[in-house]
Motif scaffolding. Structure first.
Motif, mmCIF file in Angstrom:
data_model
loop_
_atom_site.group_PDB
_atom_site.id
_atom_site.type_symbol
_atom_site.label_atom_id
_atom_site.label_comp_id
_atom_site.label_asym_id
_atom_site.label_seq_id
_atom_site.Cartn_x
_atom_site.Cartn_y
_atom_site.Cartn_z
ATOM 1 N N ARG A 268 0.863 -1.177 0.000
ATOM 2 C CA ARG A 268 0.000 0.000 0.000
ATOM 3 C C ARG A 268 0.904 1.232 0.000
ATOM 4 O O ARG A 268 1.942 1.235 0.646
ATOM 5 N N GLU A 269 0.492 2.268 -0.724
ATOM 6 C CA GLU A 269 1.286 3.493 -0.799
ATOM 7 C C GLU A 269 0.837 4.463 0.283
ATOM 8 O O GLU A 269 -0.354 4.699 0.438
ATOM 9 N N SER A 270 1.779 5.020 1.018
ATOM 10 C CA SER A 270 1.461 6.188 1.829
ATOM 11 C C SER A 270 2.023 7.372 1.044
ATOM 12 O O SER A 270 2.657 7.177 0.011
ATOM 13 N N PRO A 271 1.806 8.623 1.478
ATOM 14 C CA PRO A 271 2.333 9.747 0.694
ATOM 15 C C PRO A 271 3.843 9.645 0.449
ATOM 16 O O PRO A 271 4.340 10.162 -0.554
ATOM 17 N N THR A 272 4.584 8.991 1.324
ATOM 18 C CA THR A 272 6.044 8.946 1.161
ATOM 19 C C THR A 272 6.649 7.555 1.190
ATOM 20 O O THR A 272 7.838 7.408 1.005
ATOM 21 N N ARG A 273 5.851 6.554 1.454
ATOM 22 C CA ARG A 273 6.441 5.230 1.645
ATOM 23 C C ARG A 273 5.657 4.140 0.928
ATOM 24 O O ARG A 273 4.468 4.281 0.669
#
Ligand SMILES: [Zn+2]
Length: 272
Positions: free
Chosen positions: A241-246
């Motif tokens: 899953r993508e977070s804004p930075t990871r």
């Protein structure tokens, strides 16, 4: 998500929590780890994967949640137990009488009313890269799932003067439940992706109740409400899953999915 069909993984050979290579001073072979507890009919087993000390630490909340909080539901559903002889035939409950007042009644365990109570958390802080000072603490909201038919049967069997019967109330904390989710997620992540265990190690600290750098809510959370309909008892899935930075690795868990329970998330990698 997929139902948890039975699977026995290759023996791990070390305690997945502390990396010990022996069960205890007096016994060599490590214990088998039920990823979803046996008492919830968990069928994923990671053999030779837990030492005695870690089992004890986990049993403090796992045993309490299974043996107390979820006990009436487990009896009603006929879920497994390590000690069948200790399973009670009757559960003491409080009956509300028509016209007021209450009395204690002994209800046969196989049709005693039971409810599923699960906390609802916020999303894990890592989903949105929330900084430590604004990340929400885990505040449980209780979800109540009354099981209807057995309650009716209980009322019938005790005569018309009883209005309703309720199970004994037991309290638990959101943290205990979050630790159980972390334990299930960690075991599943290690079983599925054993070579990446070093990435997941910080979750083992949550599982063992050790002091952690950041609040548990960074890693453990849930959907805000009930889950979709399902015919599965439990569901578990690991995904990216993508977070804004990871790029996150997340284990999704639903226990008692057939009762429309919430979806829980545990971010097993990366650590913050
Ligand atoms: Zn250990």
């Amino acid at each position: 998500m997929v139902p948890t069909e039975g699977k026995r993984y290759a023996p791990f050979g070390r305690c997945i929590y502390c990396l010990a290579t022996e069960y205890s001073h007096s016994r060599r072979t490590l214990g088998d780890e039920h990823i979803i507890p046996l008492g919830l009919n968990g069928t994923f087993v990671l053999p030779e994967a837990a030492c005695e000390t870690c089992e004890r630490a986990i049993n403090k909340y796992e045993g309490y949640l299974q043996g107390r909080v979820l006990a009436p539901l487990r009896y009603l559903m006929g879920l497994k137990t390590r000690k069948p002889k200790d399973r009670p035939e009757f559960i003491a409950m409080t009956a509300n009488l028509i016209g007021g007042g209450e009395t204690r009644v002994q209800v046969p365990a196989w049709f005693a009313p039971a409810s599923l109570v699960m906390p609802i958390f916020g999303y894990p802080g890592l989903f949105s890269d929330a900084p430590p000072e604004t990340s929400e603490a885990i505040v449980p909201q209780l979800m109540h799932q009354p099981i209807g038919l057995p309650e009716m049967m209980a009322i019938w069997s005790f005569g018309r003067n009883i209005d309703s019967v309720r199970p004994p109330s037991v309290s638990f904390t959101g943290n205990m439940f979050a630790q159980l989710m972390a334990k299930i997620a960690y075991g599943y992540a290690v079983a599925q992706l054993p070579k990446r265990i070093s990435e997941f190690r910080h979750i083992a600290d949550i599982v063992l109740g050790k002091e952690t750098d950041v609040p548990m809510g960074y890693y453990v959370g849930s959907e805000p409400g009930r889950g979709p309909e399902s015919t599965n008892l439990h569901e578990i899935h690991i995904e990216s899953r993508e977070s804004p930075t990871r790029q996150l690795t997340v284990v999704k868990i639903r226990l008692f999915a057939h009762l429309m329970s919430p979806t829980y998330y545990v971010v097993v990698s990366p650590r913050l």
